[in-house]
Design an enzyme around this catalytic site. Structure first.
Site, PDB file in Angstrom:
ATOM      1  N   ASP A 473       0.860  -1.178   0.000  1.00 15.30           N
ATOM      2  CA  ASP A 473       0.000   0.000   0.000  1.00 15.30           C
ATOM      3  C   ASP A 473       0.891   1.221   0.000  1.00 15.30           C
ATOM      4  O   ASP A 473       2.045   1.121   0.366  1.00 15.30           O
ATOM      5  CB  ASP A 473      -0.794   0.044   1.320  1.00 15.30           C
ATOM      6  N   ASP A 794      -4.217  -2.569   5.096  1.00 21.18           N
ATOM      7  CA  ASP A 794      -4.690  -2.088   6.386  1.00 21.18           C
ATOM      8  C   ASP A 794      -6.203  -2.085   6.454  1.00 21.18           C
ATOM      9  O   ASP A 794      -6.776  -2.206   7.499  1.00 21.18           O
ATOM     10  CB  ASP A 794      -4.143  -0.682   6.681  1.00 21.18           C
ATOM     11  N   ASP A 798      -8.980  -5.199   2.308  1.00 21.00           N
ATOM     12  CA  ASP A 798      -7.744  -5.875   1.877  1.00 21.00           C
ATOM     13  C   ASP A 798      -7.738  -7.340   2.284  1.00 21.00           C
ATOM     14  O   ASP A 798      -6.832  -8.082   1.915  1.00 21.00           O
ATOM     15  CB  ASP A 798      -6.508  -5.201   2.508  1.00 21.00           C
TER      16      ASP A 798
END
Length: 1173
Positions: A473, A794, A798
């Site tokens: 990310d 997070d 996800d």
């Protein structure tokens, strides 16, 4: 406990918090009432609340709590609630006692054989043949035995039993410490889970275990609910209840339709407040645990009885994590890391990790089986040859007849041969392997804690060393996640830094501060700095904090607006999710009309704007060409500076006709744009260096983000993910989706294969894109090495990608509970550079195990050949059973300890990853193993056949039964052990390095083990006597033994001078599974893979009993459900337990498993509905 009588009869609601004294029935409601209430859903539940309590407010009064202010923080009151309603933790399964572990270690087949042989040998040694005329029985009594010697016959049997005991205790102790470590780790994960509750009117974070009935908890997107409760007020709340019901569709919750929230379910969207009504064993998850015997109270099979809440908090198994090897065969609690791997365990009956078997385990299993088979064959041949030789010698050549009185003596010979055979087997089978793996992993996991990696699944640690790709990310991982607004476009002006309040029209300014204050979650706020001169603290969503910070910088007060419009008065909230990429809030104005505020990704929200505020604060039309111009002149320049662009807009809606709030597309359209802001999130200073290390180590870093493509590209360049002039791709999610699908809209692997090797940045991507990309890379066959992919995440969304990846990293600070549940490793500092440390530790584990293998196999080869040829030529193994067991102990246990605890070095990051199909034993290692084995064999055979001449001592060959130990064989044993000791130092390096002493003092464990082993060896030789078949040696003999041992180091240098690549004849060993095995991931991953090594070498019977046991437990659960409650409730709960027993997103559903796959995270699976076995 006291009697919990139903005291609702003559109860007059008092104001909460008045009466703190009195007895337990003081609350206007009992545990049983609340339990029966929590079993209902939807309209039934609302009806029950109305019948019994009129409304939720009254229920709050009866529980002496206030919906607005929560409980008072009075310790006496909290303690009383714990006594009456229970504590919020589920007593874990009792850990196995040390004795149980000893018993399990005793089940080892080879040990059992040895025990039996030793007992027979003991029994026979006490048997005295009648009539002292032993001569008739052949060569048995040759060698003048004195009385003392004959009586010492029992020693060998006893010594074998003793050494078996040693091995068993060591194994049991290791298992025990492993379980203890595991529980410690789990309790640490437990303590980390905190939850927001309202106490005394302020929101505080408390550990989940401290929640009590009557607490008012704030639930928000991404939470894992820790207790059952009733929703008091909610905004667009959607819950994933698949872990309890098996329904994969998200359930919409609202206080007027379905207010029941259950523990163990995940909040997928929205936010709200709930009244906690059941905790611990009384919550829905707790009841199921109790039925499955996770709580140790057997008599507690009735639905809602209170248990003795013993057990300590730290063992709370609220989120049981996967354990390894021995521990993993235990029944796991349901809400485990996989959302229920109990069914998975049913299938495999052995500790198979959550994806396919981890790379290393697969290779080791295969290797151990091969070695085990070879050992079995060798030992069988040894026994047969010895027996044949004896029979032919005695009855054919010497022509004796079998006499009955001689039988015991002959049997004693056969037992001796049998013991020799078993010893060969014991030495051949590397029992130390599982031990080495465990020690290495456990040691690494402990140390990784210091490097901010909290490992939840042991095998993730080693898989990380093989990683070839990391999909990271951007926000919070590569960047600091401290957002600030640095540019703003408002009232037709573009400011490159924050303007003064007088530069903006007052009307626009007021509108802007209201839009931000109301349309940010009320949990996001800016607090005063912790220390003088520090930056203000951002609490909650960081993007929202940046906007609130902007309001403060413009000298406005957002708190005042929030006090004017408290959260309860918000009319409707469309919360942020990955599909909308925006958030909108509706409030009702005093005149009855409505005002909608919206904020979100600028490209998306500007498409919905039809007006814009001009410089004078008046609205003007915002035409498509104005939009294009705005994108070119404002948004793209901001994005190219690496800023995230957020648009803030509003719309006024009439009271009449009442808008259709469910039709979101109509409501959020025709907006008026107030402003577009550019938010900066600086790159973490240590990230570029960490990424350089990854690239040097052969790992490709890809950035997957929801941000605008220009922002993403700018940040990727700053981090060093992309370099100007390289050949790479940066794509947007929709573009990626278009290119990977065929005409029918199906994803094609070949299309993904064209894209992923060059793809470096995927922007504006949805969680499904992330999952698709990860799956595409993992399943790809374009490159010859199968890719091993690590993913960071997070957000709740996800989950699927984290589960699909080989290693999932969740963010410890910014991560939601759902992401942590799905992950393998939690980064406690959210920092990308911690991932690099994980890679280093992973490679270190791999290397440690290779070092151990190199050492172990050398010993195995030598010991087996010596025992085998020695037995065939001299009818007696030069290395006795007890000596072999000692060698086995130093090889297995001590060597695994010494070699598995080598600390990692930066040099590990200088080589490419090994990959999946690389062999465990490389050509260099094979060269080392065979080279050292040849050297050792030459030495030992020289000593065996001409040793007595060299040292001028009596020959130990062809010694009769029960003869005293000879110096000759003692020298052989001593030399053998010393050569192993020095070879252990050689084994520290496996890539052909010259300096084997490099960094040896940085590992005190290694040094102390080598010295310790030497000391014990000295004691054994000098004072071991008969039990160890040793006779003391003089100084000269000791020096020769030491000299030969040290020659190993010199020989090691000779071997490393031979280039491995020229030895084409050497085969590599310990390959991973064949490519076709890997590719059949979607089929059953090795349906009948009951870890073969386990099956052949270890606990076959145990697994079988456990299997039966499991089925029994399930039958019990089902029948209990049939007995309890209404029929509907029973069916509902039965299906919920069955769905718990499914594996969440494991794509492998073997054909013989009848249960359907319930799916918690929306990957392919059965969308609800159950098929009952």
């Amino acid at each position: 406990m006291g009697d919990l009588g139903n005291s609702t009869v003559d109860f007059h609601p008092k104001k909460p918090g008045m009466d703190k004294g009195g007895h337990e029935g003081d609350f206007g409601v009992t545990v049983e009432d609340l339990c029966s209430l929590m079993e209902l859903r939807g309209p039934e539940a609302l009806q029950k609340i109305q019948e019994n309590y009129t409304d939720i407010e009254t229920l709050c009064h009866r529980l002496k709590t206030s919906p607005a202010d929560g409980l008072s923080d009075n310790p006496a009151d909290l303690e009383k609630r714990r006594q009456v309603f229970g504590m919020n933790f589920i007593p874990p399964k009792k850990p196995k006692t040390f004795l149980q572990l000893v018993w399990e270690a005793l089940q080892d087949v080879t040990l059992i054989i040895l025990e039996i042989a030793a007992i027979i040998s003991l029994g026979l040694s006490f048997y005295q043949p009648p009539g002292g005329d032993g001569e008739a029985c052949g060569t048995v009594s040759a060698g003048a035995e004195d009385e003392g010697e004959a009586e010492a016959g029992w020693i060998e049997g006893a010594a074998i039993l003793l050494s078996v005991l040693c091995v068993v205790l060591v194994t049991a102790f290791n298992d025990w410490s492993k379980e203890k470590q595991f529980r410690g780790l789990q309790s640490r994960i437990e303590q980390e889970q905190r939850f927001a509750v309202v106490r005394n009117g302020t929101v505080i974070q408390i550990p989940v275990a401290e929640m009590v009935v009557g607490d008012i908890a704030q639930v928000k997107y991404g939470d894992l609910l820790p207790a059952d409760g009733i929703l008091i007020q909610g905004n667009d709340l959607k819950i994933d209840e698949s872990s309890l019901t098996g329904e994969s569709d998200h359930v919409r919750k609202s206080s007027d339709k379905d207010p029941m929230l259950l523990s163990g379910t995940h909040v997928m969207e929205g936010s709200g407040k709930m009244l906690v009504t059941a905790v611990g064993v009384n919550s829905q998850t707790g009841i199921i645990f109790t039925l499955l015997g996770a709580g140790e109270m057997e008599e507690e099979k009735k639905d809602c009885k209170k248990g003795k809440q013993d057990g300590t908090l730290e063992n709370n198994q609220n989120k049981a994590k996967k354990q390894d090897e021995a521990v993993a065969m235990e029944m796991q609690p349901l809400k485990s890391a996989e959302g229920g791997e109990v069914e998975e365990k049913e299938k495999k009956k052995a500790s198979v990790p959550k994806k396919e078997k981890s790379v290393l385990q697969g290779k080791l299993t295969k290797l151990a089986v091969q070695i085990g088979k070879a050992g079995l064959v060798m030992s069988a041949i040894t026994v047969i040859i010895l027996m044949l030789y004896f029979v032919i010698e005695t009855f054919v050549i010497q022509g004796r007849v079998w006499m009955t009185e001689c039988t015991p003596i002959y049997v004693q010979y056969f037992v001796k041969f049998f013991i020799i055979g078993v010893t060969v087997l014991v030495v051949a089978v590397p029992e130390g392997l599982p031990l080495a793996v465990t020690i290495s992993l456990a040691y690494s996991v402990k140390k990784m804690m210091k490097d901010n990696n909290l490992v939840r699944h042991l095998d993730a640690c080693e898989t990380m060393g093989n990683a070839t790709a990391i999909c990271s990310d951007k926000t919070g991982t590569l960047t600091t996640n401290r957002m600030t607004v640095v540019q703003i476009y408002i009232g037709d002006q573009h400011f490159n830094d924050i303007p003064r309040p007088d530069q903006i029209n007052p009307k626009t300014l007021e509108l802007l501060s209201s839009a931000i204050a109301v349309n940010c979650a009320y949990t996001s706020k800016i607090m005063a700095a912790d220390k003088e001169g520090g930056l203000p603290k951002q609490v909650g969503n960081k993007t929202e904090c940046a906007l609130l910070g902007l309001v403060l910088n413009l000298k406005q007060d957002y708190q005042a607006v929030r006090e004017q419009i408290p959260e309860e008065k918000l009319y409707k909230v469309y919360t942020f999710n990955s599909v909308r990429k925006s958030m909108s809030t509706v409030i009702q104005m005093p005149d009855g009309s409505f005002c909608l505020y919206s904020k979100g990704a600028s490209e998306i929200l500007l498409k919905k704007c039809s007006f814009i505020l001009a410089r004078d604060g008046e609205t003007r039309a915002f035409r498509p060409r104005d939009k294009d111009e705005m994108v070119k002149k404002v948004i793209e320049p901001m994005a190219c500076d690496g800023l995230r662009t957020i648009c803030i807009a509003y719309r006024e809606l009439p009271a009449d006709p009442l808008p259709d709030w469910e039709n979101e597309t109509d409501i959020v359209s025709n907006l008026t744009c107030i402003t577009v802001v550019g938010i900066e999130d600086p790159v973490r200073p240590e990230v570029p260096d960490a990424i350089r290390k990854c690239q040097r180590a052969g790992i490709t870093v890809r950035m997957v983000t929801g941000d605008n493509i220009n922002t993403a590209r700018a940040i990727a360049a700053k981090c060093g993910i992309i370099h100007p002039g390289d050949d790479f791709l940066c794509m947007e999610g929709k573009d990626f989706n278009r290119r990977i699908r065929n005409e029918k809209g199906e994803i094609e692997q070949e299309r993904i294969d064209k894209i992923w090797p060059k793809l470096r940045v995927l922007a504006r991507s949805s969680p499904t894109d992330k999952h698709t990309l990860v799956k595409g890379i993992i399943d790809s066959t374009v490159v010859e090495q199968r890719q091993v992919v690590a993913v960071t995440g997070d957000g709740t969304n996800d989950g699927p990608a984290l589960k699909k990846a080989d290693v999932g990293f969740a963010m410890g600070i910014a991560g939601t509970d759902v992401a942590k549940e799905a992950s393998d490793i939690i980064l406690t500092d959210d920092n990308f550079s911690s991932i690099v440390k994980a890679v280093m530790w992973g490679r270190n584990v791999y290397d440690s195990i290779s070092k151990f293998l190199q050492f172990q196999l050398t010993v195995n080869v030598v010991a087996v050949i010596v025992a085998f040829t020695g037995a065939c030529i001299t009818q007696d193994s030069p290395l006795k059973a007890v000596q072999m067991l000692w060698v086995n102990l130093i090889m297995d246990t001590f060597a695994s300890l010494a070699l598995a605890t080598e600390p990692p070095t930066e040099a590990l990051l200088l080589r490419k990853p090994y990959g999946r199909n690389n062999p465990l034993i490389s050509r260099t290692m094979m060269k080392n193993i065979l080279g050292h084995a040849i050297f050792q064999l030459i030495i030992i055979f020289t000593l065996l056949f001409v040793g007595e001449k060299i040292f001028d001592i009596d020959s130990g060959r062809n010694a009769p039964l029960h003869s005293p130990p000879s110096e000759h064989y003692t020298i052989i044993f001593n030399t053998f052990v010393l050569m192993q000791l020095f070879n252990e130092i050689n084994a520290r390096k496996i890539h052909g390095e010259r300096n084997v002493f490099d960094g040896i003092f940085s590992n005190p464990i290694f040094c102390s083990i080598v010295l310790g082993t030497f000391a014990i060896q000295f004691v054994i030789v000098q004072f071991g006597g008969k039990p160890f078949s040793c006779s003391p040696l003089n100084v000269e003999q000791w020096l020769w033994c030491l000299f030969v041992g040290m020659a190993e180091l010199i020989w090691g240098q000779v071997i490393s001078s031979v280039p491995a690549h020229q030895l084409k004849c050497l085969k590599e060993a310990g390959h991973g599974p064949a490519p076709d095995e890997i590719m059949d991931e979607d089929l059953a991953e090795d349906e009948e893979e009951i870890d073969y090594a386990e099956r052949e070498l270890r606990r076959g019977q145990i697994l079988w009993f456990r299997g039966l046991n499991r089925i029994q437990t399930q039958m019990e659960v089902v029948s209990t459900f049939k007995r309890s409650g209404s029929f509907q409730g029973a069916v509902r709960r039965r299906s919920s337990v069955l769905s718990q027993l499914h594996d969440v997103t494991n794509n492998s559903t073997p054909s013989h498993v009848v249960l359907s796959t319930a799916n918690a995270t929306g990957a392919p699976g059965n969308p609800g509905g159950e098929s009952f076995p």
